[in-house]
Motif scaffolding. Structure first.
Motif: not given
Length: 265
Positions: A42-51, A80-91, A104-108
């Motif tokens: 599993i890979v955990v990917v941080g995202v902003d789910d409003t972008f 690998l399986q991906v798990k998306f984790q919604v995060i505070d983008w500033s952090m 970090i994979w979300n228009g970065y």
């Protein structure tokens, strides 16, 4: 007897110093987590789910988007399986360093400041910063912006560009308001609490194409440099980064990225 106690205390002190030194060394020299990642699968990917259109919720509440689809395809190909984790983008960099997320994979956007803390994949998409405003507000070009209140997302590449290139836009703007996501800024834009939003071009164009009020908005270009979208990794995770780069290279050669671009852009 006293000498025995003294040597005993010194031994305990040396052991404690060794343990502390080992902990400090591990903190300053983190290891590649590839073996652990392969074990967990599993890979955990941080995202902003409003972008939009990179990662956002559709009408069913499902997480979709160009980057979401690309990440799923990439990690599936790697095994690998991906798990998306919604995060505070500033952090986002803090979340990565602490181990709460693995990427970090979300228009970065790759920037010099972020490169101090994060390792980047090879660029896979190019975008630019624009100002989204309302047609009847009288803002048509950069020289009209001296009376504008501008909305900026905290921690965004637009915020970085705004601060790093003050002569290009900052000197023209009257006031700025910080938002934790673009959706709140766009709501304020519609009710005239602010008169413009500094935003990625892909987001602005998608919003105009899919919003009921889309025809009421227009885009003003900015002089900021073009942006390269990348995946962000811990600098120690070389093997994961290498695996992702190899897969992105394959997707550039086949039709994968073109199909996703047609779907979302």
């Amino acid at each position: 007897m006293k000498h025995t106690k003294l040597w005993g205390n010194l031994s305990v002190l040396l052991i404690l110093m060794g343990l502390i030194g080992g902990i400090v060394w591990k903190v300053n020299h983190p290891q590649d987590q590839w073996n652990k990642t392969q074990q967990k699968k599993i890979v955990v990917v941080g995202v902003d789910d409003t972008f939009v259109p990179m990662g956002f919720r559709n009408q069913k509440g499902e997480l979709v988007g160009y980057d979401v689809d690309l990440a799923r395809k990439t990690f599936q190909a790697i095994g690998l399986q991906v798990k998306f984790q919604v995060i505070d983008w500033s952090m986002k960099e803090t979340e990565l360093k602490s181990g709460h997320i693995d990427a970090i994979w979300n228009g970065y956007t790759a920037t010099d400041q972020r490169a101090k803390h994060v390792a980047f994949s090879t660029p896979y998409h190019q975008d630019e910063q624009v100002i989204l405003t309302v047609k009847d507000r009288g803002f048509n070009q950069l020289t009209d912006l001296n009376s504008l209140d501008l909305g900026i997302q905290t921690g965004s590449s637009g915020a970085a560009s705004y601060d790093e290139h003050p002569k290009l836009l900052k000197k023209l703007i009257r006031n700025t308001t910080q938002y934790d996501d673009f959706s709140k800024a766009l709501n304020d834009l519609q009710v005239n609490r602010i008169q413009g939003v500094l935003i990625d071009s892909d987001y602005a164009r998608y919003y105009m194409a899919h919003s009921k009020q889309g025809e009421n908005f227009k885009i003003i270009k900015t002089p900021f440099p073009k942006e390269q979208f990348v995946v962000g990794f811990r600098k120690s995770d070389l093997k994961l980064r290498t695996a992702v780069n190899k897969q992105l290279a394959k997707f550039k050669k086949d039709s994968t990225m073109n199909e996703l671009a047609k779907k979302y852009f």
